[in-house]
Scaffold this active site. Sequence first.
Site, mmCIF file in Angstrom:
data_model
loop_
_atom_site.group_PDB
_atom_site.id
_atom_site.type_symbol
_atom_site.label_atom_id
_atom_site.label_comp_id
_atom_site.label_asym_id
_atom_site.label_seq_id
_atom_site.Cartn_x
_atom_site.Cartn_y
_atom_site.Cartn_z
ATOM 1 N N MET A 17 0.830 -1.206 0.000
ATOM 2 C CA MET A 17 0.000 0.000 0.000
ATOM 3 C C MET A 17 0.869 1.262 0.000
ATOM 4 S SD MET A 17 -3.116 -0.423 -0.437
ATOM 5 C CE MET A 17 -3.511 1.283 -0.094
ATOM 6 N N PHE A 125 -10.818 1.928 2.179
ATOM 7 C CA PHE A 125 -10.961 3.322 1.756
ATOM 8 C C PHE A 125 -11.638 3.471 0.390
ATOM 9 C CE2 PHE A 125 -8.108 4.247 5.231
ATOM 10 C CZ PHE A 125 -8.516 5.510 5.633
ATOM 11 N N HIS A 156 -8.612 -12.869 -0.260
ATOM 12 C CA HIS A 156 -7.482 -11.948 -0.423
ATOM 13 C C HIS A 156 -6.237 -12.711 -0.873
ATOM 14 C CE1 HIS A 156 -9.931 -9.149 1.961
ATOM 15 N NE2 HIS A 156 -9.181 -8.198 1.429
ATOM 16 N N HIS A 157 -5.215 -11.933 -1.210
ATOM 17 C CA HIS A 157 -3.910 -12.471 -1.620
ATOM 18 C C HIS A 157 -3.269 -13.318 -0.516
ATOM 19 C CE1 HIS A 157 -2.087 -9.296 0.906
ATOM 20 N NE2 HIS A 157 -3.098 -8.560 0.458
ATOM 21 N N LYS A 160 -1.677 -11.889 2.998
ATOM 22 C CA LYS A 160 -2.463 -11.170 4.027
ATOM 23 C C LYS A 160 -2.302 -11.865 5.384
ATOM 24 C CE LYS A 160 -6.880 -9.006 5.008
ATOM 25 N NZ LYS A 160 -6.210 -7.772 5.457
HETATM 26 P P1 NAD Z 1 2.755 -4.826 3.608
HETATM 27 O O1 NAD Z 1 3.201 -5.959 4.488
HETATM 28 O O2 NAD Z 1 3.050 -4.868 2.157
HETATM 29 O O3 NAD Z 1 3.393 -3.450 4.170
HETATM 30 C C1 NAD Z 1 3.411 -3.143 5.534
HETATM 31 C C2 NAD Z 1 4.297 -1.925 5.731
HETATM 32 O O4 NAD Z 1 4.308 -1.593 7.133
HETATM 33 C C3 NAD Z 1 5.755 -2.138 5.326
HETATM 34 O O5 NAD Z 1 6.304 -0.926 4.839
HETATM 35 C C4 NAD Z 1 6.426 -2.484 6.648
HETATM 36 O O6 NAD Z 1 7.833 -2.190 6.669
HETATM 37 C C5 NAD Z 1 5.673 -1.550 7.580
HETATM 38 N N1 NAD Z 1 5.739 -1.983 8.966
HETATM 39 C C6 NAD Z 1 5.416 -3.192 9.475
HETATM 40 N N2 NAD Z 1 5.662 -3.207 10.805
HETATM 41 C C7 NAD Z 1 6.147 -1.986 11.115
HETATM 42 C C8 NAD Z 1 6.591 -1.389 12.311
HETATM 43 N N3 NAD Z 1 6.598 -2.075 13.451
HETATM 44 N N4 NAD Z 1 6.994 -0.083 12.272
HETATM 45 C C9 NAD Z 1 6.977 0.615 11.110
HETATM 46 N N5 NAD Z 1 6.580 0.086 9.939
HETATM 47 C C10 NAD Z 1 6.175 -1.191 9.955
HETATM 48 O O7 NAD Z 1 1.182 -4.671 3.891
HETATM 49 P P2 NAD Z 1 0.076 -3.918 3.002
HETATM 50 O O8 NAD Z 1 -0.573 -4.884 2.088
HETATM 51 O O9 NAD Z 1 0.643 -2.651 2.465
HETATM 52 O O10 NAD Z 1 -1.023 -3.590 4.131
HETATM 53 C C11 NAD Z 1 -0.701 -2.812 5.268
HETATM 54 C C12 NAD Z 1 -1.928 -2.701 6.160
HETATM 55 O O11 NAD Z 1 -2.960 -2.006 5.459
HETATM 56 C C13 NAD Z 1 -2.533 -4.034 6.577
HETATM 57 O O12 NAD Z 1 -3.031 -3.915 7.901
HETATM 58 C C14 NAD Z 1 -3.663 -4.226 5.590
HETATM 59 O O13 NAD Z 1 -4.688 -5.082 6.069
HETATM 60 C C15 NAD Z 1 -4.149 -2.801 5.477
HETATM 61 N N6 NAD Z 1 -4.937 -2.471 4.279
HETATM 62 C C16 NAD Z 1 -5.964 -1.608 4.454
HETATM 63 C C17 NAD Z 1 -6.703 -1.179 3.359
HETATM 64 C C18 NAD Z 1 -7.779 -0.131 3.575
HETATM 65 O O14 NAD Z 1 -8.411 0.325 2.593
HETATM 66 N N7 NAD Z 1 -7.999 0.297 4.824
HETATM 67 C C19 NAD Z 1 -6.392 -1.651 2.082
HETATM 68 C C20 NAD Z 1 -5.321 -2.533 1.926
HETATM 69 C C21 NAD Z 1 -4.582 -2.927 3.044
#
Ligand code: NAD
Length: 268
Positions: A17, A125, A156-157, A160
Amino acid sequence: MSSHSLRVGIAGLSGRMGQMLVRSVLDAGCRVTGGICRDPGENGLSMNELTREGAITLCADMTQLATMSDVVIDFTHVSTVIPHAEALKDTGTPWILGTTGLSETDQKAVAVAAQSIPVVQAANFSAGVTLVLRLAREMGAALSAERFDAEIVEMHHRQKVDAPSGTALAIGEAVAKGRDVTFADVRTPAREGQCGARKTGEIGFAALRGGQIVGEHTVLFTSATEQIALSHRAFDRRVFADGAVQAAEWSAGKTAGLYNMEDVLGLT
Ligand code: NAD
């Protein structure tokens, strides 16, 4: 403030994201000032790619990121929610929170932060899912639990880490709200083995995982004689990133409070 000068910080910069958000922020004419992440090299990114040749500052922590940003968009991991809530409350920076899988304690920390800063929180969102949530609430109200069994299926992928998805839970909450019951009282844990027959009023979940599916959700209302299905399918995570950027622009100048995408889209 003009959106063109909006300085946006991205928490989770190296994530799926986070990388999508960089594109959405720039396409909206805003600036990406900085980012934080746990592992800059994940997803095979070089430091130059991550920082766009040094244009984006890789910050040590949320306080540094928030200090240089007008708003922070946060899509990270549930373990960060409490420290991020405290840091953003202290700096007074609006928080667009997309991370899912929050516990009750995490959610309380978000609510406390929202007493001091604008927080826009959404499990999803996209405008489409925002409408699905509203329709699920209305369907919950119209289709009684005595006649219609509500079940939610999501896919989902394979990467997740939480299940059921935050969006699936939000749909379940919307149905419960429509039925005027407490979600925690009717939410059913995943069924397996000799789990017994379905109880009237319960809301069940099934979480499927595979490949690179961005996100699919269906809520089914099934009676003895008919079934109604309400579905949403995201083709590209860009839809979440664009919605989060819209929320970031909307949050500028707002008073403290806990907002959602219905507020951003003017549906409330
Ligand atoms: P991802 O694993 O690809 O990325 C996670 C990011 O968070 C990485 O940059 C990682 O380094 C960082 N991170 C993890 N732990 C951390 C920490 N302790 N301190 C700082 N940074 C940290 O995951 P993603 O697919 O990008 O999803 C991230 C989150 O967003 C998940 O919770 C997912 O479910 C959520 N999400 C929400 C929506 C929405 O519309 N609300 C859509 C997609 C994903």
